[in-house]
Design a protein around this motif. Structure first.
Motif, PDB file in Angstrom:
ATOM      1  N   ILE A 196       0.738  -1.519   0.291  1.00 17.36           N
ATOM      2  CA  ILE A 196      -0.057  -0.034   0.008  1.00 17.36           C
ATOM      3  C   ILE A 196       1.153   1.168   0.328  1.00 17.36           C
ATOM      4  O   ILE A 196       0.537   2.490  -0.730  1.00 17.36           O
ATOM      5  CB  ILE A 196      -1.178  -0.376   1.393  1.00 17.36           C
ATOM      6  N   ALA A 197       1.930   1.507   0.456  1.00 15.36           N
ATOM      7  CA  ALA A 197       2.951   1.977   0.783  1.00 15.36           C
ATOM      8  C   ALA A 197       3.191   2.561  -0.189  1.00 15.36           C
ATOM      9  O   ALA A 197       4.099   4.262  -0.873  1.00 15.36           O
ATOM     10  CB  ALA A 197       3.265   2.091   2.185  1.00 15.36           C
ATOM     11  N   LEU A 198       3.591   1.511  -1.245  1.00 14.30           N
ATOM     12  CA  LEU A 198       4.896   2.130  -2.675  1.00 14.30           C
ATOM     13  C   LEU A 198       3.660   1.643  -3.627  1.00 14.30           C
ATOM     14  O   LEU A 198       3.748   2.867  -4.204  1.00 14.30           O
ATOM     15  CB  LEU A 198       5.380  -0.025  -2.255  1.00 14.30           C
ATOM     16  N   TYR A 199       2.498   1.011  -3.736  1.00 13.94           N
ATOM     17  CA  TYR A 199       2.345   1.355  -5.049  1.00 13.94           C
ATOM     18  C   TYR A 199       0.799   1.509  -5.244  1.00 13.94           C
ATOM     19  O   TYR A 199       0.218   1.861  -5.656  1.00 13.94           O
ATOM     20  CB  TYR A 199       1.745   0.348  -4.892  1.00 13.94           C
ATOM     21  N   GLY A 200       0.172   2.632  -3.474  1.00 14.61           N
ATOM     22  CA  GLY A 200      -1.020   3.061  -3.257  1.00 14.61           C
ATOM     23  C   GLY A 200      -2.111   2.259  -2.993  1.00 14.61           C
ATOM     24  O   GLY A 200      -3.194   2.825  -3.241  1.00 14.61           O
ATOM     25  N   LYS A 201      -2.358   1.068  -3.717  1.00 18.60           N
ATOM     26  CA  LYS A 201      -2.887   0.353  -2.284  1.00 18.60           C
ATOM     27  C   LYS A 201      -2.979  -1.263  -2.408  1.00 18.60           C
ATOM     28  O   LYS A 201      -2.132  -1.737  -2.195  1.00 18.60           O
ATOM     29  CB  LYS A 201      -3.919   0.132  -4.524  1.00 18.60           C
ATOM     30  N   ASP A 202      -3.584  -1.686  -1.677  1.00 20.24           N
ATOM     31  CA  ASP A 202      -3.660  -3.134  -1.212  1.00 20.24           C
ATOM     32  C   ASP A 202      -4.229  -4.130  -2.956  1.00 20.24           C
ATOM     33  O   ASP A 202      -4.166  -4.183  -3.939  1.00 20.24           O
ATOM     34  CB  ASP A 202      -5.193  -3.769  -0.667  1.00 20.24           C
ATOM     35  N   PRO A 203      -2.309  -5.043  -2.223  1.00 19.76           N
ATOM     36  CA  PRO A 203      -2.582  -6.068  -3.171  1.00 19.76           C
ATOM     37  C   PRO A 203      -3.449  -7.547  -3.899  1.00 19.76           C
ATOM     38  O   PRO A 203      -3.466  -8.282  -4.668  1.00 19.76           O
ATOM     39  CB  PRO A 203      -1.003  -6.951  -3.750  1.00 19.76           C
ATOM     40  N   ARG A 204      -4.232  -7.058  -2.617  1.00 22.46           N
ATOM     41  CA  ARG A 204      -5.387  -8.388  -1.764  1.00 22.46           C
ATOM     42  C   ARG A 204      -6.395  -8.138  -3.765  1.00 22.46           C
ATOM     43  O   ARG A 204      -7.438  -7.329  -3.349  1.00 22.46           O
ATOM     44  CB  ARG A 204      -6.255  -8.589  -1.129  1.00 22.46           C
ATOM     45  N   GLU A 205      -7.015  -8.863  -4.417  1.00 20.43           N
ATOM     46  CA  GLU A 205      -8.333  -9.721  -4.743  1.00 20.43           C
ATOM     47  C   GLU A 205      -8.890 -10.956  -4.737  1.00 20.43           C
ATOM     48  O   GLU A 205      -8.682 -11.919  -4.714  1.00 20.43           O
ATOM     49  CB  GLU A 205      -7.882  -9.569  -6.480  1.00 20.43           C
ATOM     50  N   TYR A 206     -10.350 -10.026  -3.576  1.00 22.84           N
ATOM     51  CA  TYR A 206     -10.950 -11.878  -3.112  1.00 22.84           C
ATOM     52  C   TYR A 206     -11.985 -12.009  -4.002  1.00 22.84           C
ATOM     53  O   TYR A 206     -11.955 -11.476  -5.367  1.00 22.84           O
ATOM     54  CB  TYR A 206     -12.034 -11.089  -2.039  1.00 22.84           C
ATOM     55  N   CYS A 207     -12.205 -13.334  -4.040  1.00 29.87           N
ATOM     56  CA  CYS A 207     -13.173 -14.100  -4.708  1.00 29.87           C
ATOM     57  C   CYS A 207     -13.359 -14.317  -6.381  1.00 29.87           C
ATOM     58  O   CYS A 207     -13.918 -13.818  -6.994  1.00 29.87           O
ATOM     59  CB  CYS A 207     -14.752 -12.933  -4.572  1.00 29.87           C
ATOM     60  N   ILE A 208     -11.167 -14.267  -6.427  1.00 33.14           N
ATOM     61  CA  ILE A 208     -11.174 -14.547  -7.425  1.00 33.14           C
ATOM     62  C   ILE A 208      -9.945 -15.205  -7.392  1.00 33.14           C
ATOM     63  O   ILE A 208      -9.308 -16.492  -7.000  1.00 33.14           O
ATOM     64  CB  ILE A 208      -9.877 -13.407  -8.345  1.00 33.14           C
TER      65      ILE A 208
END
Length: 494
Positions: A355-367
């Motif tokens: 999040i600090a490096l890319y600006g978003k949580d890396p997790r994608e759910y139900c996939i």
């Protein structure tokens, strides 16, 4: 308790971590320590609750509620509050051989069952545990204490993970002559090569192993029982054997394109990285680099998080973590009441860094991944996925169902499979004629730990399946007790 109203007077406080953008530049532990006075106040928050569920170690709906080792949290919290650190250490060591490990990597089911957490925030038991053992080393209290007498009985322990180390430590205290076999070049099992250095600095593992050696435990590295050392020789050369080899068969994802280069099991990725780090600070290049690559991590557990944090330190271009399960709720659901372990959304250190490096949580759910895509050279270039929804079947079981029209292709030059483990490896168990249960684990009842082969016991993930470090310690201690009973018809220490 020393401060019955402490949980009302003091707020929960944990030590700060180094900032994510700073710590991703190295492989060092990122937790700071609280000063002594603040630790005392946190210990004072341990309330006089009457029935301390924190050390109950019950299983509720298949999950631990409270500490499986039955650590005496109220007692050592009270001792810390009163400044009696050495006495607190003695209480802690009564039930936990390795608080320097659990104090860093345990998910703290004790805190999930803390009574103070019913109306507010739970006591920082895990951090207090870590503070006690760290102070013990700082003060020079952790010194070798060899047994006063030896029984002359020889015991082989196969595997040097947390179960094997706990078992060996207890058997040595009983006075038996213990030899631990480890196939890797360093002792520690998953503590050494399964958990990244920034999460558990290997100095702590090596420090504890050195004490065990000085107490009389013999460690044999680079020796795989069943390949380098005949399994049947264990029965001929030792009076008893305890199998603590772990559940090391990784779960595979056998979909189209699995044969492409650049798709690896997470356990291999993490092991090679830590070995190269310890051998040469990664200078030898003998690891799987994520540098300047788009990385897909398939699996949402702790191992997946460790992969995320590791590839970020390699300098990956992007990282995405695919999780087939739905996102956990922000607060306890109605079907997850106290004192069950809270199944709530957690932003762990790897996600925090992403999040600090890319600006978003890396997790994608139900996939879920449907196929791997490659180039003409046979290297992976992408992962095709589809979203799923969880629906009940006729038996009331929740199953994933694909959602049409949600297919997507993700760029990837490195894919890491972090989907857990299926059970122990076969070679040694087949050579010994060990019976397996329906999940392929060693068949040995909890509490007795004895297999179908006389004098052979089993503990840890090899017996119960993939689990927590604290459960492995619990099982190693229990197997040692039963092994000692088998050897001497006694439970008394020498």
């Amino acid at each position: 308790m020393g401060k019955p109203t402490g949980f009302m007077e003091y707020k929960r406080e944990l030590p700060a971590d180094r900032s994510p953008l700073e710590r991703i530049k190295d492989w060092q532990e990122f937790h700071h320590r609280l000063p002594e006075e603040k630790i005392k106040k946190q210990a004072a928050r341990c309330m006089e609750c009457g029935t301390p569920f924190c050390h109950s170690g019950m299983l509720i709906n298949g999950m631990a509620s409270g500490c499986p080792n039955h650590n005496l949290m109220p007692e050592y919290n009270d001792l810390v509050y009163r400044g009696l650190w050495r006495e607190a250490l003695a209480r802690l060591k009564m039930s936990n051989n390795f608080p320097e490990f659990t104090g860093r990597v345990c998910p703290a089911p004790c805190e999930g069952a803390c009574t103070a957490g019913l109306a507010g925030d739970p006591v920082t038991t895990k951090n207090i545990e870590c503070a006690i053992i760290d102070r013990a080393y700082d003060e020079g209290w952790m010194v070798p204490v060899p047994p006063a007498r030896r029984t002359g009985k020889k015991v082989a322990v196969v595997g040097s993970g947390p179960a094997g180390l706990a078992c060996a430590d207890e058997l040595n205290k009983y006075g038996h002559l213990v030899t631990v076999f480890e196939r890797a070049d360093r002792i520690g099992g998953l503590l050494m090569y399964g958990i990244p250095n920034m999460k558990l600095d290997k100095r702590y593992v090596e420090r504890r192993v050195k004490i065990m050696e000085e107490e009389g435990v013999t460690f044999v590295t680079g020796t795989e029982v069943g390949r380098d050392y005949p399994s049947r020789s264990l029965l001929n050369e030792y009076d008893a054997v305890v199998l603590c080899g772990g559940a090391t068969n990784p779960r595979d994802l056998k979909i189209e394109g699995r044969e492409l280069k650049g798709i690896h099991f997470a356990v291999d990725f993490l092991r090679l990285n830590t070995k190269s780090l310890l051998d040469s600070n990664l200078a030898d290049g003998k690891y799987i680099s994520a540098g300047d690559k788009d990385v897909i991590v398939i699996g949402g557990g702790d191992t997946g998080t460790d992969c995320v944090a590791t590839v970020i330190r390699h300098g990956c271009k992007t990282v995405t973590q695919l999780e087939i399960m739905p996102q956990a709720p922000l607060q306890r659901a109605e079907n997850n009441p106290w004192p069950q372990f809270p199944r709530v959304l957690k932003v762990d250190y790897g996600q925090e860094e992403a999040i600090a490096l890319y600006g978003k949580d890396p997790r994608e759910y139900c996939i879920t991944a449907k196929r791997f895509i490659g180039d003409q050279d046979g290297r992976v270039t992408g992962v095709q996925t589809v979203n799923v929804e969880w629906v009940k079947d006729e038996q009331g079981r929740f199953l994933p169902r694909e959602i049409p029209g949600t297919e997507k292709v993700w760029r990837a030059q490195l894919v890491l499979l972090a989907m857990g483990f299926l059970g122990p490896e076969d070679t040694m168990l087949e050579q010994l004629g060990i019976e397996r249960d329906e999940r392929s684990n060693v068949k040995a009842d909890y509490g007795h730990f004895s297999t179908n082969v006389k004098g052979v016991f089993a503990a840890g993930d090899m017996r119960r399946g993939q689990s927590l470090v604290v459960w492995a310690i619990n099982e190693g201690r229990g197997a040692a007790r039963e092994c000692h009973r088998y050897l001497t018809d006694s439970e008394d220490l020498i």
